[in-house]
Design a protein around this motif. Sequence first.
Motif, PDB file in Angstrom:
ATOM      1  N   MET A   1      14.826  -1.144   6.173  1.00  0.00           N
ATOM      2  CA  MET A   1      14.567  -1.863   5.097  1.00  0.00           C
ATOM      3  C   MET A   1      13.578  -2.987   5.148  1.00  0.00           C
ATOM      4  SD  MET A   1      15.260  -1.794   1.983  1.00  0.00           S
ATOM      5  CE  MET A   1      16.108  -2.019   0.595  1.00  0.00           C
ATOM      6  N   ASN A   2      13.530  -3.487   6.118  1.00  0.00           N
ATOM      7  CA  ASN A   2      12.562  -4.573   6.763  1.00  0.00           C
ATOM      8  C   ASN A   2      11.220  -4.163   6.498  1.00  0.00           C
ATOM      9  OD1 ASN A   2      11.427  -7.023   7.514  1.00  0.00           O
ATOM     10  ND2 ASN A   2      11.821  -6.224   9.639  1.00  0.00           N
ATOM     11  N   LEU A   3      10.983  -2.814   6.955  1.00  0.00           N
ATOM     12  CA  LEU A   3       9.653  -2.387   7.071  1.00  0.00           C
ATOM     13  C   LEU A   3       8.958  -2.241   5.834  1.00  0.00           C
ATOM     14  CD1 LEU A   3      10.032  -0.074  10.010  1.00  0.00           C
ATOM     15  CD2 LEU A   3       8.702  -1.911  10.055  1.00  0.00           C
ATOM     16  N   ILE A   4       9.789  -1.981   4.791  1.00  0.00           N
ATOM     17  CA  ILE A   4       9.269  -1.757   3.313  1.00  0.00           C
ATOM     18  C   ILE A   4       8.967  -3.091   2.957  1.00  0.00           C
ATOM     19  CG2 ILE A   4      10.033  -1.385   0.992  1.00  0.00           C
ATOM     20  CD1 ILE A   4      12.022   1.015   1.991  1.00  0.00           C
ATOM     21  N   PHE A   5       9.479  -4.200   3.211  1.00  0.00           N
ATOM     22  CA  PHE A   5       9.088  -5.509   2.974  1.00  0.00           C
ATOM     23  C   PHE A   5       7.652  -5.962   3.375  1.00  0.00           C
ATOM     24  CE2 PHE A   5      13.738  -5.974   1.768  1.00  0.00           C
ATOM     25  CZ  PHE A   5      13.633  -5.927   0.387  1.00  0.00           C
ATOM     26  N   ARG A   6       7.785  -5.363   4.634  1.00  0.00           N
ATOM     27  CA  ARG A   6       6.530  -5.819   5.423  1.00  0.00           C
ATOM     28  C   ARG A   6       5.386  -4.982   4.741  1.00  0.00           C
ATOM     29  NH1 ARG A   6       8.006  -5.633  11.616  1.00  0.00           N
ATOM     30  NH2 ARG A   6       8.788  -7.774  11.863  1.00  0.00           N
ATOM     31  N   LEU A   7       5.441  -3.963   4.410  1.00  0.00           N
ATOM     32  CA  LEU A   7       4.489  -3.005   3.991  1.00  0.00           C
ATOM     33  C   LEU A   7       4.113  -3.636   2.615  1.00  0.00           C
ATOM     34  CD1 LEU A   7       2.712  -0.381   3.862  1.00  0.00           C
ATOM     35  CD2 LEU A   7       4.657   0.833   2.895  1.00  0.00           C
ATOM     36  N   LEU A   8       5.114  -3.720   1.749  1.00  0.00           N
ATOM     37  CA  LEU A   8       4.663  -4.565   0.484  1.00  0.00           C
ATOM     38  C   LEU A   8       3.850  -5.925   0.650  1.00  0.00           C
ATOM     39  CD1 LEU A   8       7.864  -3.974  -1.502  1.00  0.00           C
ATOM     40  CD2 LEU A   8       5.514  -2.929  -2.102  1.00  0.00           C
ATOM     41  N   TRP A   9       4.194  -6.697   1.609  1.00  0.00           N
ATOM     42  CA  TRP A   9       3.587  -7.814   2.013  1.00  0.00           C
ATOM     43  C   TRP A   9       2.080  -7.791   2.523  1.00  0.00           C
ATOM     44  CZ3 TRP A   9       4.503 -12.811   1.246  1.00  0.00           C
ATOM     45  CH2 TRP A   9       3.916 -14.004   1.879  1.00  0.00           C
ATOM     46  N   VAL A  10       1.918  -6.586   3.288  1.00  0.00           N
ATOM     47  CA  VAL A  10       0.440  -6.109   3.758  1.00  0.00           C
ATOM     48  C   VAL A  10      -0.198  -5.809   2.522  1.00  0.00           C
ATOM     49  CG1 VAL A  10      -0.833  -4.959   5.283  1.00  0.00           C
ATOM     50  CG2 VAL A  10       1.367  -5.989   6.257  1.00  0.00           C
ATOM     51  N   VAL A  11       0.238  -4.809   1.583  1.00  0.00           N
ATOM     52  CA  VAL A  11      -0.451  -4.295   0.630  1.00  0.00           C
ATOM     53  C   VAL A  11      -0.735  -5.532  -0.340  1.00  0.00           C
ATOM     54  CG1 VAL A  11      -0.421  -2.766  -1.207  1.00  0.00           C
ATOM     55  CG2 VAL A  11       0.673  -1.942   0.791  1.00  0.00           C
ATOM     56  N   ILE A  12       0.007  -6.213  -0.443  1.00  0.00           N
ATOM     57  CA  ILE A  12      -0.277  -7.369  -1.587  1.00  0.00           C
ATOM     58  C   ILE A  12      -1.307  -8.271  -1.067  1.00  0.00           C
ATOM     59  CG2 ILE A  12       0.782  -9.417  -2.625  1.00  0.00           C
ATOM     60  CD1 ILE A  12       3.282  -7.542  -3.080  1.00  0.00           C
ATOM     61  N   GLY A  13      -0.940  -8.533   0.180  1.00  0.00           N
ATOM     62  CA  GLY A  13      -2.104  -9.525   0.952  1.00  0.00           C
ATOM     63  C   GLY A  13      -3.253  -8.919   1.068  1.00  0.00           C
ATOM     64  N   ALA A  14      -3.483  -7.650   1.384  1.00  0.00           N
ATOM     65  CA  ALA A  14      -4.476  -7.099   1.617  1.00  0.00           C
ATOM     66  C   ALA A  14      -5.529  -7.078   0.130  1.00  0.00           C
ATOM     67  CB  ALA A  14      -4.444  -5.563   1.729  1.00  0.00           C
ATOM     68  N   PHE A  15      -5.084  -6.979  -0.970  1.00  0.00           N
ATOM     69  CA  PHE A  15      -5.701  -6.943  -2.180  1.00  0.00           C
ATOM     70  C   PHE A  15      -6.099  -8.381  -2.608  1.00  0.00           C
ATOM     71  CE2 PHE A  15      -3.647  -2.875  -3.070  1.00  0.00           C
ATOM     72  CZ  PHE A  15      -4.839  -2.051  -3.333  1.00  0.00           C
ATOM     73  N   ARG A  16      -5.578  -9.342  -1.976  1.00  0.00           N
ATOM     74  CA  ARG A  16      -6.037 -10.715  -2.290  1.00  0.00           C
ATOM     75  C   ARG A  16      -6.923 -11.361  -1.216  1.00  0.00           C
ATOM     76  NH1 ARG A  16      -0.479 -14.064  -3.440  1.00  0.00           N
ATOM     77  NH2 ARG A  16      -0.638 -13.589  -5.610  1.00  0.00           N
ATOM     78  N   ARG A  17      -7.049 -10.516   0.054  1.00  0.00           N
ATOM     79  CA  ARG A  17      -8.053 -10.969   1.032  1.00  0.00           C
ATOM     80  C   ARG A  17      -9.484 -10.617   0.875  1.00  0.00           C
ATOM     81  NH1 ARG A  17      -5.153  -9.721   6.317  1.00  0.00           N
ATOM     82  NH2 ARG A  17      -6.598 -11.105   7.177  1.00  0.00           N
ATOM     83  N   SER A  18     -10.352 -11.123   1.807  1.00  0.00           N
ATOM     84  CA  SER A  18     -11.859 -10.553   1.565  1.00  0.00           C
ATOM     85  C   SER A  18     -12.108  -9.072   1.913  1.00  0.00           C
ATOM     86  CB  SER A  18     -12.730 -11.713   2.649  1.00  0.00           C
ATOM     87  OG  SER A  18     -12.114 -11.273   3.827  1.00  0.00           O
ATOM     88  N   LYS A  19     -13.114  -8.658   1.563  1.00  0.00           N
ATOM     89  CA  LYS A  19     -13.436  -7.188   1.762  1.00  0.00           C
ATOM     90  C   LYS A  19     -14.020  -7.204   3.186  1.00  0.00           C
ATOM     91  CE  LYS A  19     -12.323  -5.914  -2.217  1.00  0.00           C
ATOM     92  NZ  LYS A  19     -11.034  -5.360  -2.319  1.00  0.00           N
ATOM     93  N   LEU A  20     -13.781  -5.840   3.818  1.00  0.00           N
ATOM     94  CA  LEU A  20     -14.374  -5.469   5.095  1.00  0.00           C
ATOM     95  C   LEU A  20     -15.307  -4.550   5.283  1.00  0.00           C
ATOM     96  CD1 LEU A  20     -10.830  -5.533   6.962  1.00  0.00           C
ATOM     97  CD2 LEU A  20     -12.370  -7.608   7.069  1.00  0.00           C
ATOM     98  N   GLY A  21     -16.181  -4.806   6.030  1.00  0.00           N
ATOM     99  CA  GLY A  21     -17.038  -3.508   6.069  1.00  0.00           C
ATOM    100  C   GLY A  21     -16.540  -2.592   7.293  1.00  0.00           C
ATOM    101  N   MET A  22     -17.107  -1.471   7.474  1.00  0.00           N
ATOM    102  CA  MET A  22     -16.609  -0.482   8.309  1.00  0.00           C
ATOM    103  C   MET A  22     -16.480  -1.000   9.702  1.00  0.00           C
ATOM    104  SD  MET A  22     -17.587   3.487   8.827  1.00  0.00           S
ATOM    105  CE  MET A  22     -16.436   4.320  10.061  1.00  0.00           C
ATOM    106  N   LEU A  23     -17.098  -1.999  10.174  1.00  0.00           N
ATOM    107  CA  LEU A  23     -17.010  -2.358  11.531  1.00  0.00           C
ATOM    108  C   LEU A  23     -16.407  -3.878  11.685  1.00  0.00           C
ATOM    109  CD1 LEU A  23     -20.624  -1.128  13.063  1.00  0.00           C
ATOM    110  CD2 LEU A  23     -18.472  -0.138  13.106  1.00  0.00           C
ATOM    111  N   ASP A  24     -16.064  -4.272  10.544  1.00  0.00           N
ATOM    112  CA  ASP A  24     -15.346  -5.597  10.708  1.00  0.00           C
ATOM    113  C   ASP A  24     -14.023  -5.394  11.179  1.00  0.00           C
ATOM    114  OD1 ASP A  24     -17.610  -6.834   9.640  1.00  0.00           O
ATOM    115  OD2 ASP A  24     -16.872  -6.629   7.584  1.00  0.00           O
TER     116      ASP A  24
END
Length: 165
Positions: A1-24
Motif C-alpha cells: 500500500m505504501n508504494l501507491i502513496f509514494r507513486l501518488l506523491w511522485v506524480v503530484i510532485g512531478a506536475f508541480r516541478r520544473s520541466k526537463l529536457g531529454m538530457l536533463d
Amino acid sequence: MNLIFRLLWVVIGAFRRSKLGMLDESVITLRVLPNDLDTNIHMNNGRYLTIMDLGRVDFIIRSGMLKHLREQKWYPVVGSSKLSYKRSLSPFQKYQLKTRVHGWDEKWIYLEQEFVVDDVLYARGIVKTIFLKDGNKIPSSEVALRLGYDGPSPEINPADEQALA
C-alpha cells in the motif's frame, strides 16, 4: 500500500516541478521506510528496482513524454536492467534518486539511475527501455524528436550496453 502513496506523491510532485529536457536529470528525494527493509535491516535489493520505477515516472511526466504517450498511444517497456550496489541504505535514511537518459541506439533508450546520499553513490542502475505502439517498436530517434531533441545520442559506455544485451 505504501508504494501507491509514494507513486501518488511522485506524480503530484512531478506536475508541480520544473520541466526537463531529454538530457536533463530528474531528482526525487525519498526515505527508506520499514516496508522497504529485508531481514538484514537495510533496503531490500528488489525494492531498489521498484523505487527506480518512481524515478522513471517523474522523468516521463517532467520531460513531457506523458503527453506523447497518451497522444500517440505509446507505452514504455523495460527490456533489461542492471543494478550495482555500493553501500546499504538504512532504515529511515533519506536519499536521492537521480534519473537521466544515458544514451540510445535506434531501438533502445538507456537510462541511468543512481541512489545518492550526500553526494555519495549507494547504488547505480542502468535500464534498457523501448517504446511500443500496437506491439511495434518506435525508433529512439522519434522519441527524442518528440521531446524536442534532434542531436546525437550521448556516448553509451560499451560495458553498460553489453551488460544489458
